[in-house]
Design an enzyme around this catalytic site. Structure first.
Site, PDB file in Angstrom:
ATOM      1  CB  SER A 160      -1.164  -2.484 -40.938  1.00  0.00           C
ATOM      2  OG  SER A 160      -0.514  -1.374 -41.519  1.00  0.00           O
ATOM      3  CE1 TYR A 186      -1.923   0.242 -36.419  1.00  0.00           C
ATOM      4  CE2 TYR A 186      -0.493   0.717 -38.286  1.00  0.00           C
ATOM      5  CZ  TYR A 186      -1.729   0.320 -37.786  1.00  0.00           C
ATOM      6  OH  TYR A 186      -2.750  -0.002 -38.649  1.00  0.00           O
TER       7      TYR A 186
END
Length: 312
Positions: A160, A186
């Site tokens: 990501s 994350y």
């Protein structure tokens, strides 16, 4: 990547998985897609199955998995296999590995959790790192012999742009001392996804295995279940985009499918892709490209060793 030309393809951010897979025959190839019952995992599995691959989706929710398998069978005329897998449970990973026999040509590490509240596995591992990195690391290592047997296997790691937020904090990976921030956690896990591809290339490249990571784009999926609408709007604004620029799941799966199946990236390994092309280095102040910390070979080796020790 330094000193080399970035890999490009005719495909773009608007391309779909169907566009990328068109004309490719995967008959006789076997593929595993983790998290294949939702979001871009469904479309990745659909494209690979439609091209003739024998696809297994590895899922936590078997009901959703069976529903997805039926949908893909109706759409493509091909049956796919649904197998339980919980990436935070070492016994579940071991069972999946033990049940797999024969070569594995494509491993798509697609499952993930994003910006979740602080939670820990029974071992005390922070759940985002445990799910997004450690579980996939254990799976890849467990299936290593099967990947070697495929003679040209590909590992695809779904990362990501959030990797730009944080490198791996080797002094406190699991937020035991620092304050927990769901987005930093994350980002750390998504950096780990890229570093896995870097080190797997170094260790396994001589065995015919390639490994690459990718940013699928901004897609509305179940991945955002822990993020409210206001936070999503803020993230999009920071990235210089809006909901109107979100990709469809079919577009979001395109880069995964490219790396899993396209001859255009044959032999390419240890790279980070976005919008169906290898990403350039990140420019400060932007949300595109790849961070230097995600391609750092020393960090990649250190993470691999840490992961081995953690799972021992």
């Amino acid at each position: 990547m330094t000193g080399s030309t970035l890999t490009s393809t005719p495909f773009t951010a608007e391309s779909t998985a169907a566009d990328v897979i068109e004309g490719i025959d995967l008959t006789g190839r076997r593929a595993v897609v983790t998290g294949g019952a939702s979001g871009i995992g469904v479309e990745t599995a659909r494209a690979l199955a439609g091209a003739g691959a024998d696809v297994t989706i590895a899922v936590r929710d078997m009901t959703a998995g069976e529903r997805t398998a039926l949908d893909i069978a109706v759409d493509t005329g091909r049956e796919i296999t649904v197998t339980p897998l919980d990436l935070t449970d070492r016994s579940s990973i071991s069972a999946f590995v033990a049940a797999w026999s024969g070569p594995l040509h494509i491993l798509v590490d697609n499952a993930g959790v994003m910006a979740s509240p602080l939670a820990r596995t029974p071992e005390g591992w922070e759940v985002q790192f445990a799910t997004n990195h450690l579980g996939h690391f254990a799976l890849a290592c467990g299936l290593h012999r099967n990947l070697v047997a495929a003679d040209g296997a590909r590992i695809v790691s779904v990362s990501s742009s959030a990797h730009l937020r944080a490198g791996v904090d080797f002094d406190d990976v699991h937020f035991e001392r620092r304050e927990y921030d769901p987005w930093v956690a994350y980002g750390q896990s998504k950096t780990a996804d890229v570093l896995l591809a870097v080190e797997a290339t170094k260790r396994w490249g001589g065995e015919g295995i390639t490994a690459n990571a990718l940013m699928p784009g901004v897609i509305r999926t179940n991945l955002q279940r822990h993020v409210d609408e206001a936070e999503l709007d803020r993230i999009l604004a920071a990235a210089g985009s809006s909901a109107a620029s979100w990709k469809t799941p079919q577009q979001g799966a395109a880069t995964s499918v490219l790396l899993a199946a396209s001859p255009l990236v044959e032999g390419v390994s240890g790279r980070y892709f976005e919008d169906c092309a290898e990403a350039a280095p990140n420019e400060p102040g932007t949300r595109t490209g790849v961070a230097a910390h995600a391609l750092d070979p020393e960090a990649a080796a250190r993470l691999w060793d840490l992961s081995v020790r953690t799972l021992a």
